[in-house]
Scaffold this motif. Structure first.
Motif, PDB file in Angstrom:
ATOM      1  N   ILE A  55      34.715  46.140  43.041  1.00 53.93           N
ATOM      2  CA  ILE A  55      35.827  46.904  43.605  1.00 53.93           C
ATOM      3  C   ILE A  55      35.556  47.245  45.068  1.00 53.93           C
ATOM      4  CG2 ILE A  55      37.042  49.122  43.515  1.00 53.93           C
ATOM      5  CD1 ILE A  55      36.740  48.954  40.427  1.00 53.93           C
ATOM      6  N   LYS A  56      34.358  47.754  45.363  1.00 51.98           N
ATOM      7  CA  LYS A  56      34.056  48.198  46.724  1.00 51.98           C
ATOM      8  C   LYS A  56      33.878  47.044  47.700  1.00 51.98           C
ATOM      9  CE  LYS A  56      30.471  50.753  46.373  1.00 51.98           C
ATOM     10  NZ  LYS A  56      29.357  51.678  46.253  1.00 51.98           N
ATOM     11  N   SER A  57      33.113  46.045  47.317  1.00 52.09           N
ATOM     12  CA  SER A  57      32.787  44.974  48.259  1.00 52.09           C
ATOM     13  C   SER A  57      33.780  43.823  48.215  1.00 52.09           C
ATOM     14  CB  SER A  57      31.391  44.441  47.972  1.00 52.09           C
ATOM     15  OG  SER A  57      30.441  45.449  48.204  1.00 52.09           O
ATOM     16  N   SER A  58      34.171  43.399  47.020  1.00 50.78           N
ATOM     17  CA  SER A  58      35.040  42.225  46.930  1.00 50.78           C
ATOM     18  C   SER A  58      36.504  42.576  47.202  1.00 50.78           C
ATOM     19  CB  SER A  58      34.913  41.565  45.556  1.00 50.78           C
ATOM     20  OG  SER A  58      33.592  41.118  45.363  1.00 50.78           O
ATOM     21  N   ILE A  59      37.054  43.523  46.460  1.00 52.58           N
ATOM     22  CA  ILE A  59      38.469  43.841  46.638  1.00 52.58           C
ATOM     23  C   ILE A  59      38.700  44.562  47.967  1.00 52.58           C
ATOM     24  CG2 ILE A  59      40.449  45.128  45.754  1.00 52.58           C
ATOM     25  CD1 ILE A  59      39.417  44.664  42.940  1.00 52.58           C
ATOM     26  N   LEU A  60      37.925  45.609  48.219  1.00 57.21           N
ATOM     27  CA  LEU A  60      38.111  46.372  49.461  1.00 57.21           C
ATOM     28  C   LEU A  60      37.466  45.708  50.675  1.00 57.21           C
ATOM     29  CD1 LEU A  60      37.628  50.079  48.315  1.00 57.21           C
ATOM     30  CD2 LEU A  60      39.695  49.036  49.238  1.00 57.21           C
ATOM     31  N   GLU A  76      46.047  54.706  45.631  1.00 60.60           N
ATOM     32  CA  GLU A  76      45.200  53.577  46.024  1.00 60.60           C
ATOM     33  C   GLU A  76      44.140  53.277  44.974  1.00 60.60           C
ATOM     34  OE1 GLU A  76      43.836  52.517  50.081  1.00 60.60           O
ATOM     35  OE2 GLU A  76      44.691  54.478  50.584  1.00 60.60           O
ATOM     36  N   VAL A  77      43.509  54.317  44.452  1.00 60.59           N
ATOM     37  CA  VAL A  77      42.467  54.116  43.440  1.00 60.59           C
ATOM     38  C   VAL A  77      43.068  53.486  42.186  1.00 60.59           C
ATOM     39  CG1 VAL A  77      40.871  55.304  41.882  1.00 60.59           C
ATOM     40  CG2 VAL A  77      40.912  55.896  44.308  1.00 60.59           C
ATOM     41  N   TYR A  78      44.231  53.982  41.737  1.00 59.59           N
ATOM     42  CA  TYR A  78      44.875  53.393  40.569  1.00 59.59           C
ATOM     43  C   TYR A  78      45.264  51.940  40.834  1.00 59.59           C
ATOM     44  CZ  TYR A  78      45.042  57.849  38.119  1.00 59.59           C
ATOM     45  OH  TYR A  78      44.701  59.001  37.481  1.00 59.59           O
ATOM     46  N   ALA A  79      45.734  51.648  42.036  1.00 62.62           N
ATOM     47  CA  ALA A  79      46.092  50.267  42.370  1.00 62.62           C
ATOM     48  C   ALA A  79      44.860  49.363  42.322  1.00 62.62           C
ATOM     49  CB  ALA A  79      46.742  50.217  43.755  1.00 62.62           C
ATOM     50  N   LEU A  80      43.733  49.841  42.859  1.00 64.39           N
ATOM     51  CA  LEU A  80      42.491  49.059  42.804  1.00 64.39           C
ATOM     52  C   LEU A  80      42.070  48.798  41.357  1.00 64.39           C
ATOM     53  CD1 LEU A  80      40.416  50.751  45.634  1.00 64.39           C
ATOM     54  CD2 LEU A  80      41.209  48.385  45.592  1.00 64.39           C
ATOM     55  N   LEU A  81      42.154  49.835  40.523  1.00 66.82           N
ATOM     56  CA  LEU A  81      41.766  49.681  39.121  1.00 66.82           C
ATOM     57  C   LEU A  81      42.702  48.731  38.374  1.00 66.82           C
ATOM     58  CD1 LEU A  81      40.750  53.367  38.322  1.00 66.82           C
ATOM     59  CD2 LEU A  81      39.233  51.412  38.725  1.00 66.82           C
ATOM     60  N   VAL A  82      43.989  48.776  38.699  1.00 66.79           N
ATOM     61  CA  VAL A  82      44.944  47.861  38.059  1.00 66.79           C
ATOM     62  C   VAL A  82      44.639  46.419  38.455  1.00 66.79           C
ATOM     63  CG1 VAL A  82      47.378  47.140  38.052  1.00 66.79           C
ATOM     64  CG2 VAL A  82      46.793  49.537  37.710  1.00 66.79           C
ATOM     65  N   VAL A  83      44.411  46.175  39.742  1.00 65.41           N
ATOM     66  CA  VAL A  83      44.078  44.826  40.209  1.00 65.41           C
ATOM     67  C   VAL A  83      42.796  44.343  39.545  1.00 65.41           C
ATOM     68  CG1 VAL A  83      43.315  43.492  42.220  1.00 65.41           C
ATOM     69  CG2 VAL A  83      45.309  44.992  42.396  1.00 65.41           C
ATOM     70  N   TYR A  84      41.779  45.207  39.496  1.00 64.97           N
ATOM     71  CA  TYR A  84      40.510  44.845  38.865  1.00 64.97           C
ATOM     72  C   TYR A  84      40.739  44.462  37.405  1.00 64.97           C
ATOM     73  CZ  TYR A  84      35.809  45.136  37.025  1.00 64.97           C
ATOM     74  OH  TYR A  84      34.625  44.838  36.396  1.00 64.97           O
ATOM     75  N   GLN A  85      41.506  45.281  36.677  1.00 63.91           N
ATOM     76  CA  GLN A  85      41.725  45.019  35.257  1.00 63.91           C
ATOM     77  C   GLN A  85      42.519  43.743  35.036  1.00 63.91           C
ATOM     78  OE1 GLN A  85      40.183  46.873  32.957  1.00 63.91           O
ATOM     79  NE2 GLN A  85      40.849  45.346  31.489  1.00 63.91           N
ATOM     80  N   ILE A  86      43.520  43.485  35.882  1.00 65.45           N
ATOM     81  CA  ILE A  86      44.308  42.253  35.756  1.00 65.45           C
ATOM     82  C   ILE A  86      43.418  41.031  35.977  1.00 65.45           C
ATOM     83  CG2 ILE A  86      46.106  40.875  36.890  1.00 65.45           C
ATOM     84  CD1 ILE A  86      47.634  43.539  37.292  1.00 65.45           C
ATOM     85  N   LEU A  87      42.578  41.086  37.000  1.00 59.95           N
ATOM     86  CA  LEU A  87      41.683  39.951  37.262  1.00 59.95           C
ATOM     87  C   LEU A  87      40.694  39.754  36.124  1.00 59.95           C
ATOM     88  CD1 LEU A  87      41.025  40.391  41.076  1.00 59.95           C
ATOM     89  CD2 LEU A  87      42.402  38.631  39.953  1.00 59.95           C
TER      90      LEU A  87
END
Length: 190
Positions: A55-60, A76-87
């Motif tokens: 999450i920190k290095s790859s997505i952000l 923003e945090v929820y959006a990051l978690l949603v993207v992570y979970q979808i991937l």
């Protein structure tokens, strides 16, 4: 609280290393959570750290959150978690489609880059066009599988930032060794 003491032996071509391990858990029922199964999870204990890294290095990409308000940060945090979970879901679906393929072999970076490419390519697409995000991600993940995960045989240590060039010295052994692990449960108290 339940305390499980175990002795873990790891054998490689360099010899056998044995060390003690104590697990303290709230999983009290030994019938539903056998001590040997809990101890086998020893080598998986840092998986959550890998998720944080992704999450920190790859997505952000090392950037900080842009929001300036608590509500914006939550969004923003929820959006990051949603993207992570979808991937992660796309990666698991892809590896599940090929029997015998471990989800550990799926590359998060490959999935993320493929998803970014799909979003970029879909920018000017007509509304009635079907975009197969999971299929494209899954095909890319399966085409670039990582090698089988090996058992960690060395202890984790704090990396010092003396010099990035010391890691490439002639005395650093970067080979992978086949390892077998034996676990002996010493105590299993509730």
């Amino acid at each position: 609280m339940r305390v499980v003491d175990a002795e873990i032996s790891v054998q490689t071509i360099d010899g056998v290393r044995t060390g003690g391990y104590r697990l303290i858990t709230t999983l009290l029922d030994p019938r539903t959570h056998p001590a040997s199964e809990l101890i086998k999870l020893y080598h998986r204990r840092w998986e959550v750290e890998t998720a944080y890294l992704e999450i920190k290095s790859s997505i952000l990409g090392g950037r900080v959150l842009r929001a300036r308000t608590p509500d914006g940060i939550d969004q923003e945090v929820y959006a990051l978690l949603v993207v992570y979970q979808i991937l992660r879901t796309a990666m698991t679906d892809a590896t599940d489609s090929r029997p015998g393929t471990s989800p550990d072999r799926a590359s998060f970076t490959t999935a993320l880059n493929t998803a970014r490419d799909q979003v970029t390519h879909a920018a000017g697409v007509l509304a009635d066009t079907v975009i197969d995000l999971v299929g494209a991600i899954g095909r890319a993940v399966l085409a670039h599988l990582l090698p089988e995960r090996r058992i960690r045989v060395k202890t984790r240590m704090i990396k010092r930032s003396n010099s990035k060039y010391q890691a490439c010295g002639p005395n650093v052994d970067r080979r992978s060794y086949k390892a077998t692990m034996a676990i002996d449960i010493i105590t299993n108290t509730c």
